[in-house]
Design a protein around this motif. Structure first.
Motif, PDB file in Angstrom:
ATOM      1  N   LYS A   1       0.839  -1.207   0.000  1.00  0.00           N
ATOM      2  CA  LYS A   1       0.000   0.000   0.000  1.00  0.00           C
ATOM      3  C   LYS A   1       0.869   1.249   0.000  1.00  0.00           C
ATOM      4  O   LYS A   1       0.495   2.268  -0.580  1.00  0.00           O
TER       5      LYS A   1
ATOM      6  N   ALA B   1      -6.634   9.478  -0.779  1.00  0.00           N
ATOM      7  CA  ALA B   1      -6.648  10.117   0.541  1.00  0.00           C
ATOM      8  C   ALA B   1      -5.235  10.545   0.941  1.00  0.00           C
ATOM      9  O   ALA B   1      -4.257   9.863   0.613  1.00  0.00           O
TER      10      ALA B   1
ATOM     11  N   VAL C   1      -7.604   6.232   9.334  1.00  0.00           N
ATOM     12  CA  VAL C   1      -7.520   4.852   8.826  1.00  0.00           C
ATOM     13  C   VAL C   1      -6.076   4.372   8.944  1.00  0.00           C
ATOM     14  O   VAL C   1      -5.157   5.055   8.483  1.00  0.00           O
TER      15      VAL C   1
ATOM     16  N   LYS D   1      -3.475   1.255   8.068  1.00  0.00           N
ATOM     17  CA  LYS D   1      -3.401   0.095   7.162  1.00  0.00           C
ATOM     18  C   LYS D   1      -2.052  -0.602   7.242  1.00  0.00           C
ATOM     19  O   LYS D   1      -1.011   0.072   7.267  1.00  0.00           O
TER      20      LYS D   1
ATOM     21  N   VAL E   1      -6.935  -3.368   7.414  1.00  0.00           N
ATOM     22  CA  VAL E   1      -7.410  -1.978   7.407  1.00  0.00           C
ATOM     23  C   VAL E   1      -8.241  -1.730   8.654  1.00  0.00           C
ATOM     24  O   VAL E   1      -9.213  -2.442   8.911  1.00  0.00           O
TER      25      VAL E   1
ATOM     26  N   ILE F   1     -10.351   1.226  10.795  1.00  0.00           N
ATOM     27  CA  ILE F   1     -10.890   2.585  10.851  1.00  0.00           C
ATOM     28  C   ILE F   1     -11.021   2.934  12.330  1.00  0.00           C
ATOM     29  O   ILE F   1     -11.768   2.271  13.066  1.00  0.00           O
TER      30      ILE F   1
ATOM     31  N   GLU G   1      -3.963   6.994   6.937  1.00  0.00           N
ATOM     32  CA  GLU G   1      -4.703   7.650   5.864  1.00  0.00           C
ATOM     33  C   GLU G   1      -5.841   8.493   6.404  1.00  0.00           C
ATOM     34  O   GLU G   1      -6.492   8.117   7.384  1.00  0.00           O
ATOM     35  N   GLU G   2      -6.105   9.572   5.720  1.00  0.00           N
ATOM     36  CA  GLU G   2      -7.296  10.393   5.949  1.00  0.00           C
ATOM     37  C   GLU G   2      -8.533   9.527   5.695  1.00  0.00           C
ATOM     38  O   GLU G   2      -8.549   8.729   4.762  1.00  0.00           O
ATOM     39  N   HIS G   3      -9.548   9.694   6.522  1.00  0.00           N
ATOM     40  CA  HIS G   3     -10.780   8.918   6.356  1.00  0.00           C
ATOM     41  C   HIS G   3     -11.687   9.583   5.316  1.00  0.00           C
ATOM     42  O   HIS G   3     -11.986  10.776   5.419  1.00  0.00           O
ATOM     43  N   LEU G   4     -12.101   8.820   4.327  1.00  0.00           N
ATOM     44  CA  LEU G   4     -12.961   9.353   3.263  1.00  0.00           C
ATOM     45  C   LEU G   4     -14.390   8.867   3.457  1.00  0.00           C
ATOM     46  O   LEU G   4     -14.601   7.759   3.969  1.00  0.00           O
TER      47      LEU G   4
ATOM     48  N   GLU H   1     -18.832   3.497  -2.244  1.00  0.00           N
ATOM     49  CA  GLU H   1     -17.702   2.790  -2.848  1.00  0.00           C
ATOM     50  C   GLU H   1     -18.099   2.215  -4.206  1.00  0.00           C
ATOM     51  O   GLU H   1     -19.254   1.847  -4.427  1.00  0.00           O
TER      52      GLU H   1
ATOM     53  N   LYS I   1     -18.742  -5.506   1.690  1.00  0.00           N
ATOM     54  CA  LYS I   1     -17.641  -6.146   2.423  1.00  0.00           C
ATOM     55  C   LYS I   1     -18.029  -6.646   3.814  1.00  0.00           C
ATOM     56  O   LYS I   1     -17.431  -7.583   4.320  1.00  0.00           O
TER      57      LYS I   1
ATOM     58  N   ASN J   1     -15.436  -6.893   8.486  1.00  0.00           N
ATOM     59  CA  ASN J   1     -15.180  -7.013   7.054  1.00  0.00           C
ATOM     60  C   ASN J   1     -14.972  -8.476   6.668  1.00  0.00           C
ATOM     61  O   ASN J   1     -14.428  -9.261   7.438  1.00  0.00           O
TER      62      ASN J   1
ATOM     63  N   MET K   1     -13.600   5.507  -3.735  1.00  0.00           N
ATOM     64  CA  MET K   1     -14.609   6.150  -2.893  1.00  0.00           C
ATOM     65  C   MET K   1     -15.101   7.359  -3.668  1.00  0.00           C
ATOM     66  O   MET K   1     -14.308   8.210  -4.077  1.00  0.00           O
TER      67      MET K   1
ATOM     68  N   LEU L   1      -9.207   4.144  -3.088  1.00  0.00           N
ATOM     69  CA  LEU L   1      -9.004   3.528  -1.767  1.00  0.00           C
ATOM     70  C   LEU L   1      -7.890   2.496  -1.864  1.00  0.00           C
ATOM     71  O   LEU L   1      -7.091   2.339  -0.957  1.00  0.00           O
ATOM     72  N   GLU L   2      -7.929   1.745  -2.941  1.00  0.00           N
ATOM     73  CA  GLU L   2      -6.908   0.711  -3.136  1.00  0.00           C
ATOM     74  C   GLU L   2      -6.874   0.319  -4.601  1.00  0.00           C
ATOM     75  O   GLU L   2      -7.854   0.470  -5.330  1.00  0.00           O
TER      76      GLU L   2
HETATM   77  P1  AMP Z   1      -8.681  -1.354   1.222  1.00  0.00           P
HETATM   78  O1  AMP Z   1      -8.235  -2.781   1.376  1.00  0.00           O
HETATM   79  O2  AMP Z   1      -7.581  -0.372   1.288  1.00  0.00           O
HETATM   80  O3  AMP Z   1      -9.620  -1.130   0.082  1.00  0.00           O
HETATM   81  O4  AMP Z   1      -9.649  -1.117   2.450  1.00  0.00           O
HETATM   82  C1  AMP Z   1     -10.730  -1.975   2.754  1.00  0.00           C
HETATM   83  C2  AMP Z   1     -11.959  -1.165   3.067  1.00  0.00           C
HETATM   84  O5  AMP Z   1     -11.684  -0.233   4.108  1.00  0.00           O
HETATM   85  C3  AMP Z   1     -12.431  -0.302   1.902  1.00  0.00           C
HETATM   86  O6  AMP Z   1     -13.261  -1.005   1.030  1.00  0.00           O
HETATM   87  C4  AMP Z   1     -13.179   0.789   2.628  1.00  0.00           C
HETATM   88  O7  AMP Z   1     -14.473   0.366   3.009  1.00  0.00           O
HETATM   89  C5  AMP Z   1     -12.363   0.989   3.868  1.00  0.00           C
HETATM   90  N1  AMP Z   1     -11.360   2.062   3.685  1.00  0.00           N
HETATM   91  C6  AMP Z   1     -10.100   1.927   3.238  1.00  0.00           C
HETATM   92  N2  AMP Z   1      -9.473   3.114   3.172  1.00  0.00           N
HETATM   93  C7  AMP Z   1     -10.359   4.032   3.587  1.00  0.00           C
HETATM   94  C8  AMP Z   1     -10.324   5.462   3.737  1.00  0.00           C
HETATM   95  N3  AMP Z   1      -9.224   6.168   3.467  1.00  0.00           N
HETATM   96  N4  AMP Z   1     -11.447   6.066   4.175  1.00  0.00           N
HETATM   97  C9  AMP Z   1     -12.559   5.353   4.464  1.00  0.00           C
HETATM   98  N5  AMP Z   1     -12.659   4.029   4.354  1.00  0.00           N
HETATM   99  C10 AMP Z   1     -11.577   3.359   3.917  1.00  0.00           C
END
Ligand code: AMP
Ligand code: GLY
Length: 429
Positions: free
Chosen positions: A103, A118, A141, A143, A153, A155, A185-188, A192, A214, A224, A273, A282-283
């Motif tokens: 990441k 983010a 967030v 990670k 991940v 939150i 990471e900043e929370h968004l 999705e 998820k 999740n 997002m 997000l990823e």
């Molecule tokens: P990721 O594996 O990075 O996609 O993260 C898994 C899940 O965590 C995502 O599908 C989002 O629901 C949540 N998530 C990840 N990053 C953020 C973020 N910066 N802000 C809010 N939710 C996030």
């Protein structure tokens, strides 16, 4: 031609099913496959965590094309090793797959190429992470940098929880092994959206969009999971927003990887997002999504093998894609206890009755075939899928089929697609 698919989940069942429909394919082999995949492909045993075992299968099967399903073989360098041997393979090299496997790498790459994501800090020690935390508003967030099977991940609503998450990731308490880097990471906020694009290293071509669910519980509650269902509709992403994402995110990523001499060939999964300020990444994943693929492929009318081959041969821009208009949905049936511990070996009843619902395909995620009977063999067991003119129609068929299936401890969400049904389509510009 002979096609080999690596993997053994619902995504690979959908891939084998779509590959077999190609008029050019005479044989589909899946390693390791599962009980249900055995009905569309010849399954051969393999240890997916062992590169030399994967290569043993590839060398003994000598397929005309290999398609890699999961991320782990990509991280092990299966594609690199096959290319060295002159074998045709769909999937990114180990370095290109770092868009998913690290990441920190992905965030820095996005920053270099001004791809919206983010605000973040990549932290190499617990102390740096604790200090960096001061720069972020709550919730924040946290990670794990590396592959974590969906568990990496967190939150965090308050500072104590964030400090604990950082400590647990660096100590190995959370994932079993200690992380070298942690990303803050900043929370968004927003809806999705998963937009998967095929790439031949130069061009990005989008598949139809999808949305994953998820969380284990209805109303998106609880822990999740790997994904409890997905759906795809024509209206979830309008043309203008789709173009914007393709231009500013997907094609930019493909161009950036080419410019850095790590061209990305395969499927680039953009997990987005849709924020008030626009779409943000997000990823990235370096492979087909699961269960998005089960929802996407039943809508594909043109030949999947032609498209995958065009990626491998660098001529994706000549390839035509045709999609069935309307919608599709995939609902996952899981074992009680998932995503925690669960029992396996439960007899599955009603599969034939379910398959008789018009338009329904039952993709197997974790099943085994024993004495002619299917038994559960995983947390996620089945992905019941249907396409329809509307999402309501697709969901109607899926839930009718689901009602015919039973196994001890079977759980599934009854609200897949709820956001779209409530008029909360993620991608309106
Ligand atoms: P990721 O594996 O990075 O996609 O993260 C898994 C899940 O965590 C995502 O599908 C989002 O629901 C949540 N998530 C990840 N990053 C953020 C973020 N910066 N802000 C809010 N939710 C996030
Ligand atoms: N559906 C999420 C993933 O494939 O990573």
């Amino acid at each position: 031609m002979k096609v080999l698919v690596i993997g053994g989940g619902g995504r690979e069942h959908a891939l084998c099913w779509a590959i077999r429909r190609s008029a050019r394919v005479s044989e589909v082999v899946c390693a390791p496959g599962n009980g249900g995949i055995a009905s569309v492909a010849r399954c051969v045993a393999v240890d997916q965590k062992d590169l030399s075992d994967l290569l043993r299968v590839v060398e003994s099967e000598r397929p005309d094309l290999t398609v890699v399903g999961p991320e782990l073989p990509l991280a092990l360098g299966l594609v690199d090793a096959m290319m060295e041997r002159g074998l045709r393979v769909f999937g990114p090299t180990r370095e290109a797959a770092m868009l998913e496997t690290s990441k920190g790498y992905a965030k820095r790459f996005m920053q270099r190429h001004t791809i919206p994501t983010a605000a973040y800090a990549v932290c190499e020690s617990r102390q740096v992470a604790q200090e960096s935390l001061e720069m972020f508003h709550l919730p924040v967030v946290i990670k794990a940098d590396g592959l974590a099977g969906g568990k990496g991940v967190l939150i965090c609503e308050d500072k104590d929880a964030a400090e604990q998450a950082i400590a647990d990731l660096f100590s190995g308490q959370l994932l079993g092994s200690a992380e070298k880097n942690v990303v803050i990471e900043e929370h968004l906020t927003g809806e999705e959206l998963s937009l998967l694009v095929l790439s031949d290293g130069k061009h990005a071509v989008p598949l139809v969009p999808a949305q994953d669910h998820k969380r284990i519980g209805e109303g998106d509650t609880g822990p999740n999971t790997g994904g409890m269902g997905a759906y795809s509709t024509d209206t979830m992403l309008d043309a203008q927003m789709g173009e914007w994402i393709l231009h500013h995110i997907a094609q930019k990523a493909v161009d950036g990887m080419a410019a850095e001499e790590t061209p990305f060939v395969g499927v680039l999964y953009c997990g987005l997002m849709m924020t008030a300020k626009g779409p943000m990444v997000l990823e990235f994943n370096a492979r087909f999504g699961d269960p998005e693929t089960q929802a996407i492929l039943p809508r594909l009318e043109s030949d999947l093998v032609d498209a995958l081959e065009a990626c491998v041969e660098g001529r994706l821009s000549e390839t035509e894609f045709r999609w069935t208009p309307g919608a599709s949905a995939c609902v996952v049936a899981a074992s009680a206890g998932y995503p925690g511990t669960y029992e396996t070996g439960k007899l599955i009843a009603g599969l034939e009755e379910a398959a008789r619902v018009p338009g329904v395909e039952v993709f197997h995620a974790g099943t085994m075939l024993e004495g002619g009977q299917f038994r559960t063999n995983g947390g996620r067991v089945l992905g019941v899928t249907a396409a329809g003119d509307t999402l309501e129609e697709a969901l109607g068929s899926v839930y009718e089929a689901m009602g015919r299936i039973s196994f001890e401890g079977m759980v599934y969400r009854r609200d897949i697609g709820h956001r779209a049904l409530e008029g909360r389509a993620p991608g309106k510009s």
